[in-house]
Design a protein around this motif. Structure first.
Motif, PDB file in Angstrom:
ATOM      1  N   LYS A  50     -43.078  13.668  31.844  1.00 35.23           N
ATOM      2  CA  LYS A  50     -42.625  12.982  33.501  1.00 35.23           C
ATOM      3  C   LYS A  50     -42.860  11.631  33.228  1.00 35.23           C
ATOM      4  O   LYS A  50     -43.843  10.873  32.631  1.00 35.23           O
ATOM      5  CB  LYS A  50     -43.669  13.074  34.579  1.00 35.23           C
ATOM      6  N   TYR A  51     -42.694  10.603  33.711  1.00 31.93           N
ATOM      7  CA  TYR A  51     -42.235   9.629  33.051  1.00 31.93           C
ATOM      8  C   TYR A  51     -42.545   8.604  34.536  1.00 31.93           C
ATOM      9  O   TYR A  51     -41.353   8.935  35.732  1.00 31.93           O
ATOM     10  CB  TYR A  51     -40.832   8.940  32.240  1.00 31.93           C
ATOM     11  N   LYS A  52     -43.043   7.078  34.852  1.00 32.89           N
ATOM     12  CA  LYS A  52     -42.869   6.537  35.779  1.00 32.89           C
ATOM     13  C   LYS A  52     -41.745   4.929  35.573  1.00 32.89           C
ATOM     14  O   LYS A  52     -42.001   4.596  34.624  1.00 32.89           O
ATOM     15  CB  LYS A  52     -44.675   5.651  36.361  1.00 32.89           C
ATOM     16  N   GLU A  53     -40.401   4.553  36.219  1.00 26.46           N
ATOM     17  CA  GLU A  53     -39.842   3.518  36.659  1.00 26.46           C
ATOM     18  C   GLU A  53     -40.244   2.994  38.146  1.00 26.46           C
ATOM     19  O   GLU A  53     -40.059   3.219  39.252  1.00 26.46           O
ATOM     20  CB  GLU A  53     -38.883   4.944  36.374  1.00 26.46           C
ATOM     21  N   THR A  54     -40.871   1.841  37.388  1.00 26.74           N
ATOM     22  CA  THR A  54     -40.727   0.476  38.416  1.00 26.74           C
ATOM     23  C   THR A  54     -40.067   0.166  38.603  1.00 26.74           C
ATOM     24  O   THR A  54     -40.353  -0.795  37.995  1.00 26.74           O
ATOM     25  CB  THR A  54     -42.025   0.376  38.669  1.00 26.74           C
ATOM     26  N   TYR A  55     -39.561  -0.426  39.946  1.00 27.73           N
ATOM     27  CA  TYR A  55     -38.953  -2.031  40.673  1.00 27.73           C
ATOM     28  C   TYR A  55     -39.790  -2.481  41.902  1.00 27.73           C
ATOM     29  O   TYR A  55     -40.340  -2.196  42.872  1.00 27.73           O
ATOM     30  CB  TYR A  55     -37.832  -1.246  41.997  1.00 27.73           C
ATOM     31  N   THR A  92     -40.634   8.817  40.086  1.00 29.75           N
ATOM     32  CA  THR A  92     -40.990   9.818  38.482  1.00 29.75           C
ATOM     33  C   THR A  92     -39.634  10.607  38.348  1.00 29.75           C
ATOM     34  O   THR A  92     -38.551  10.704  38.440  1.00 29.75           O
ATOM     35  CB  THR A  92     -41.304  11.038  39.470  1.00 29.75           C
ATOM     36  N   VAL A  93     -39.721   9.727  36.776  1.00 31.33           N
ATOM     37  CA  VAL A  93     -38.063  10.625  36.380  1.00 31.33           C
ATOM     38  C   VAL A  93     -38.760  11.258  35.336  1.00 31.33           C
ATOM     39  O   VAL A  93     -39.575  11.625  34.338  1.00 31.33           O
ATOM     40  CB  VAL A  93     -37.721   9.687  35.054  1.00 31.33           C
ATOM     41  N   GLU A  94     -38.333  12.592  35.456  1.00 33.33           N
ATOM     42  CA  GLU A  94     -38.925  14.072  34.273  1.00 33.33           C
ATOM     43  C   GLU A  94     -37.525  14.095  33.321  1.00 33.33           C
ATOM     44  O   GLU A  94     -36.434  14.041  33.495  1.00 33.33           O
ATOM     45  CB  GLU A  94     -39.148  15.199  35.435  1.00 33.33           C
ATOM     46  N   VAL A  95     -38.414  14.142  31.828  1.00 33.19           N
ATOM     47  CA  VAL A  95     -37.049  14.126  30.811  1.00 33.19           C
ATOM     48  C   VAL A  95     -37.296  16.327  30.434  1.00 33.19           C
ATOM     49  O   VAL A  95     -38.453  16.191  30.305  1.00 33.19           O
ATOM     50  CB  VAL A  95     -37.333  13.594  29.139  1.00 33.19           C
ATOM     51  N   GLU A 122     -39.906  -1.569  35.257  1.00 32.77           N
ATOM     52  CA  GLU A 122     -40.768  -1.602  34.439  1.00 32.77           C
ATOM     53  C   GLU A 122     -40.377  -0.102  34.103  1.00 32.77           C
ATOM     54  O   GLU A 122     -40.952   0.859  35.179  1.00 32.77           O
ATOM     55  CB  GLU A 122     -41.995  -2.025  34.448  1.00 32.77           C
ATOM     56  N   ASP A 123     -40.312   0.499  32.793  1.00 27.00           N
ATOM     57  CA  ASP A 123     -40.897   1.894  32.459  1.00 27.00           C
ATOM     58  C   ASP A 123     -41.019   2.037  31.027  1.00 27.00           C
ATOM     59  O   ASP A 123     -40.794   1.423  30.384  1.00 27.00           O
ATOM     60  CB  ASP A 123     -39.481   2.973  33.107  1.00 27.00           C
ATOM     61  N   ASN A 124     -41.049   2.983  30.961  1.00 24.50           N
ATOM     62  CA  ASN A 124     -41.920   4.030  29.770  1.00 24.50           C
ATOM     63  C   ASN A 124     -40.974   5.047  29.215  1.00 24.50           C
ATOM     64  O   ASN A 124     -41.616   5.769  28.636  1.00 24.50           O
ATOM     65  CB  ASN A 124     -43.297   3.754  29.624  1.00 24.50           C
ATOM     66  N   ILE A 125     -39.499   5.475  29.986  1.00 22.61           N
ATOM     67  CA  ILE A 125     -38.812   6.678  30.057  1.00 22.61           C
ATOM     68  C   ILE A 125     -38.859   6.546  28.631  1.00 22.61           C
ATOM     69  O   ILE A 125     -37.985   5.769  27.667  1.00 22.61           O
ATOM     70  CB  ILE A 125     -37.762   6.278  30.447  1.00 22.61           C
TER      71      ILE A 125
END
Ligand code: ZN
Length: 475
Positions: free
Chosen positions: A80-85, A99-102, A70-73
């Motif tokens: 900064k976005y969260k990526e959940t496994y 954390t995924v940062e664009v 689940e993510d909202n990238i």
């Protein structure tokens, strides 16, 4: 009793250890590949690096668990976005988050029309014009911000985006490889000589790409037979760097009296042309021309077969013999391209019989602008077709720019003389239409030839190099 207690305690320890190890070692270990913080570039596709799932230090079979992310990238927006496994293993869900940062850390992309700029081997001049565009993932088109600097080893194109990310692209400047040398022919090709004259070959040499003479032996092989009218070849060859380099000169042995572009002299040039013969008055005309040593062009026909032997005589005396028509029957010859060619070839067969050579030159019966052909081949643009075909086959055709008027109404010696002399005066290149089948025309010739030779006109015959005096084709 004591012994029983000890055994009991050992038993409990074993059970606890068993339980602890069961819970400790049956739980999978999840690792985020690429770490718990990942940077991804703005507007670029984000590629998930995935996870690795192990149990007791051993990688689990991929089919033994399920992964849901689940993510909202949003790669179009910095942040900064969260990526959940969510990993489901043996009916239990294990969660892990990264954390995924664009970010925008890339400079613009510079595109050029060439990846290298080649310079001419001899002149050093650039062979291409370097152009470029630049696009940034954050700022869009930044072409106008690009600076171009020329250094010894190439062009340096540089540009930075609004975040300060810089791109430099080098486009090397390279000298082109030396092109192969070639054989340069001295003089011109074709080279013209008059039949019977000795042919002296002017030779050829090996030249580099820049035109400088190179030391090399150039061999030649000639087929020229200057005792016979015709087109010959001189082949030149040499070996350079184990490769054979060749060139060919064309040598045209032409009839006496044929003038070529190599031998133009004088101011006003006159081409006397006679159509429709030979006929009853042709022999007298030939004698007059001899008297003034003037050469003319005869567009011959098969209309008076009894005089056909004079075609041979025309050629022998240095005049040009060209095709007019075998039948001179408009309806017949303009019925189709094939019909024209059939008639044309019949006449050229006669010419070849008489002179030993086929003619490359012709004049359309009625001229190139005639409209009589329209009714012979309705709607088929016959003149356009014929001229195209004939030209593609290497034939040359000529009309005229001075008409003697000797085919109109009842021609007289005086009218013909006046028309021709006026035409000669008014043209620097006069191609004069006459017909040697008329008595009045031949009667007029003495005055015309006298006027011309006394006033410095140059008489020439038509050949491939003559100015293409032609009328506009009308159909
Ligand atoms: Zn004619």
């Amino acid at each position: 009793m004591k012994k029983g207690i000890i055994i009991g305690i050992i038993g409990i320890i074993l059970v606890v250890a068993g339980l602890v190890s069961y819970f400790a070692f049956s739980k999978p270990k999840i690792t985020l590949l690429g770490g718990d913080y990942i940077k991804t570039e703005l507007k670029h596709k984000y590629k998930d690096k995935g996870v690795s799932v192990t149990l007791n230090g051993k990688e689990l079979d991929k089919n033994s668990y399920k992964v849901k992310i689940e993510d909202n990238i949003n790669t179009d927006e910095l942040g900064k976005y969260k990526e959940t496994y969510n990993i489901e293993y043996k009916k239990k869900i294990y969660k892990i988050v990264r954390t995924v940062e664009v970010v925008d850390e890339e400079g613009p992309e510079i595109n050029t029309n060439y990846e290298k700029v080649e310079t001419d081997f001899c002149t050093g001049k650039e062979k291409v014009n370097l152009t470029f565009t630049a696009v940034d993932n954050g700022d869009g088109d930044v072409t106008d911000k690009v600076t171009k600097e020329k250094k010894e080893d190439g062009y340096y194109l540089s540009v930075a985006d609004s975040k300060g990310n810089k791109t430099v692209k080098q486009v090397p400047i390279v000298k082109e490889e030396e092109p192969a040398p070639h054989i340069k022919i001295n003089g011109t090709t074709p080279t013209y000589i008059t039949v019977g004259d000795k042919y002296n070959d002017q030779g050829a040499y090996l030249a580099d790409y820049c035109g400088n003479k190179k030391e090399a032996e150039v061999k030649s092989n000639s087929t020229v037979d200057s005792s016979k009218v015709g087109t010959y070849k001189v082949d030149y060859s040499t070996i350079y760097n184990d490769k054979e380099i060749k060139a060919t000169r064309e040598v045209k042995v032409v009839r006496k009296g044929t003038t070529t572009s190599n031998t133009i002299k004088g101011n006003k040039i006159v081409y006397l042309t006679f159509d429709d013969g030979p006929g009853a008055h042709t022999e007298r005309l030939l004698n007059l021309l001899d008297k003034y040593n003037v050469k003319a062009t005869f567009f011959v026909t098969h209309q008076y077969p009894k005089y056909e032997y004079l075609i041979k005589e025309e050629a022998k005396r240095g005049h040009a013999v060209a095709v007019h028509s075998y039948s001179h029957n408009y309806k017949k010859i303009y019925a189709s391209v094939d019909a024209f060619k059939t008639d044309f070839n019949l006449m050229n067969d006669i010419i070849e019989n008489q002179t030993g050579t086929r003619s490359k030159i012709f004049r359309f019966p009625g001229g190139g602008s005639n409209t009589v052909s329209r009714s012979a081949c309705k709607g088929c643009k016959i003149m356009t077709q014929i001229s195209k075909v004939m030209e593609s086959e290497g034939y040359y055709w000529f009309d005229w720019n001075v008409s003697s008027g000797d085919a109109d109404g009842s021609p007289t010696k005086e009218k013909t003389t006046n028309n021709v002399i006026n035409g000669m005066k008014n043209h620097s290149n006069a191609v004069i239409l006459m017909h040697d089948i008329h008595k009045s025309t031949v009667d007029a010739m003495e005055d015309i030839l006298k006027f011309g030779t006394e006033n410095g006109y140059t008489f020439k015959v038509l050949d491939e190099t003559s100015p293409k005096i032609r009328h506009k084709i009308n159909n």
